[in-house]
Write a protein that holds these residues in place. Structure first.
Motif, PDB file in Angstrom:
ATOM      1  N   LEU A 159       3.250  -7.066   5.578  1.00 49.55           N
ATOM      2  CA  LEU A 159       3.107  -6.545   6.939  1.00 49.55           C
ATOM      3  C   LEU A 159       2.294  -5.253   6.963  1.00 49.55           C
ATOM      4  O   LEU A 159       1.489  -5.038   7.881  1.00 49.55           O
ATOM      5  CB  LEU A 159       4.483  -6.320   7.567  1.00 49.55           C
ATOM      6  CG  LEU A 159       5.255  -7.585   7.926  1.00 49.55           C
ATOM      7  CD1 LEU A 159       6.674  -7.231   8.361  1.00 49.55           C
ATOM      8  CD2 LEU A 159       4.545  -8.376   9.005  1.00 49.55           C
ATOM      9  N   GLU A 160       2.482  -4.378   5.969  1.00 50.33           N
ATOM     10  CA  GLU A 160       1.693  -3.144   5.901  1.00 50.33           C
ATOM     11  C   GLU A 160       0.214  -3.465   5.712  1.00 50.33           C
ATOM     12  O   GLU A 160      -0.646  -2.832   6.331  1.00 50.33           O
ATOM     13  CB  GLU A 160       2.196  -2.262   4.767  1.00 50.33           C
ATOM     14  CG  GLU A 160       3.521  -1.596   5.057  1.00 50.33           C
ATOM     15  CD  GLU A 160       4.074  -0.826   3.870  1.00 50.33           C
ATOM     16  OE1 GLU A 160       3.595  -1.021   2.738  1.00 50.33           O
ATOM     17  OE2 GLU A 160       5.019  -0.031   4.080  1.00 50.33           O
ATOM     18  N   LYS A 161      -0.083  -4.452   4.889  1.00 51.33           N
ATOM     19  CA  LYS A 161      -1.474  -4.859   4.658  1.00 51.33           C
ATOM     20  C   LYS A 161      -2.070  -5.446   5.937  1.00 51.33           C
ATOM     21  O   LYS A 161      -3.199  -5.122   6.319  1.00 51.33           O
ATOM     22  CB  LYS A 161      -1.525  -5.876   3.520  1.00 51.33           C
ATOM     23  CG  LYS A 161      -2.911  -6.268   3.100  1.00 51.33           C
ATOM     24  CD  LYS A 161      -2.871  -7.212   1.904  1.00 51.33           C
ATOM     25  CE  LYS A 161      -4.258  -7.638   1.495  1.00 51.33           C
ATOM     26  NZ  LYS A 161      -4.234  -8.566   0.369  1.00 51.33           N
ATOM     27  N   GLN A 162      -1.304  -6.300   6.606  1.00 51.40           N
ATOM     28  CA  GLN A 162      -1.764  -6.907   7.854  1.00 51.40           C
ATOM     29  C   GLN A 162      -1.984  -5.832   8.919  1.00 51.40           C
ATOM     30  O   GLN A 162      -2.974  -5.868   9.657  1.00 51.40           O
ATOM     31  CB  GLN A 162      -0.739  -7.928   8.333  1.00 51.40           C
ATOM     32  CG  GLN A 162      -1.164  -8.686   9.566  1.00 51.40           C
ATOM     33  CD  GLN A 162      -0.112  -9.685  10.009  1.00 51.40           C
ATOM     34  OE1 GLN A 162       1.087  -9.480   9.797  1.00 51.40           O
ATOM     35  NE2 GLN A 162      -0.548 -10.765  10.618  1.00 51.40           N
ATOM     36  N   ASN A 163      -1.092  -4.863   8.987  1.00 51.72           N
ATOM     37  CA  ASN A 163      -1.209  -3.779   9.954  1.00 51.72           C
ATOM     38  C   ASN A 163      -2.479  -2.960   9.711  1.00 51.72           C
ATOM     39  O   ASN A 163      -3.190  -2.602  10.653  1.00 51.72           O
ATOM     40  CB  ASN A 163       0.032  -2.893   9.876  1.00 51.72           C
ATOM     41  CG  ASN A 163       0.120  -1.921  11.018  1.00 51.72           C
ATOM     42  OD1 ASN A 163      -0.348  -2.196  12.119  1.00 51.72           O
ATOM     43  ND2 ASN A 163       0.724  -0.773  10.773  1.00 51.72           N
ATOM     44  N   ALA A 164      -2.788  -2.677   8.450  1.00 50.96           N
ATOM     45  CA  ALA A 164      -4.002  -1.928   8.119  1.00 50.96           C
ATOM     46  C   ALA A 164      -5.248  -2.700   8.552  1.00 50.96           C
ATOM     47  O   ALA A 164      -6.200  -2.120   9.086  1.00 50.96           O
ATOM     48  CB  ALA A 164      -4.041  -1.633   6.624  1.00 50.96           C
ATOM     49  N   THR A 165      -5.231  -4.011   8.328  1.00 52.06           N
ATOM     50  CA  THR A 165      -6.360  -4.845   8.734  1.00 52.06           C
ATOM     51  C   THR A 165      -6.536  -4.818  10.249  1.00 52.06           C
ATOM     52  O   THR A 165      -7.658  -4.674  10.763  1.00 52.06           O
ATOM     53  CB  THR A 165      -6.155  -6.296   8.252  1.00 52.06           C
ATOM     54  OG1 THR A 165      -6.047  -6.294   6.827  1.00 52.06           O
ATOM     55  CG2 THR A 165      -7.314  -7.187   8.664  1.00 52.06           C
ATOM     56  N   LEU A 166      -5.440  -4.947  10.983  1.00 50.04           N
ATOM     57  CA  LEU A 166      -5.508  -4.942  12.445  1.00 50.04           C
ATOM     58  C   LEU A 166      -5.989  -3.590  12.973  1.00 50.04           C
ATOM     59  O   LEU A 166      -6.782  -3.539  13.923  1.00 50.04           O
ATOM     60  CB  LEU A 166      -4.145  -5.289  13.034  1.00 50.04           C
ATOM     61  CG  LEU A 166      -3.686  -6.732  12.826  1.00 50.04           C
ATOM     62  CD1 LEU A 166      -2.246  -6.896  13.285  1.00 50.04           C
ATOM     63  CD2 LEU A 166      -4.596  -7.699  13.552  1.00 50.04           C
TER      64      LEU A 166
END
Length: 94
Positions: A65-72
């Protein structure tokens, strides 16, 4: 002797925290446990703060989720820049 940075996966961190709890339950000190597991005390406290009470699956999901959040966030920033550039072009300020 050079110090190498080791990267631990969330699953490894949760597993090591479980070992720490077991060893602390045996009466060892935090310093002794950290030395035995080859982890700095500061790292242990950071891990405890971030992953304390989590299961390995929860920790893995958190990292995803942290990785996805950074991408978004990156995509949103790029869209904002694109919008600003198009607005300037539309106003003729180029």
């Amino acid at each position: 002797m050079s110090k190498q940075k080791k990267r631990h996966t969330p699953e490894q961190i949760v597993r090591k925290l479980g070992q720490v709890d077991r060893l602390l339950g045996e009466g060892k000190t935090v310093a002794d446990v950290c030395r035995e597991l080859e982890v700095a005390e500061q790292t242990y406290y950071r891990w405890r703060n971030q992953y304390g009470g989590m299961k390995a699956d929860d920790a893995k999901r958190l990292k995803e989720l942290e990785k996805q959040n950074a991408t978004l966030k990156r995509l949103l920033a790029e869209a904002g820049l694109e919008k600003a550039a198009l607005k300037e072009l539309a106003e003729g300020n180029f």
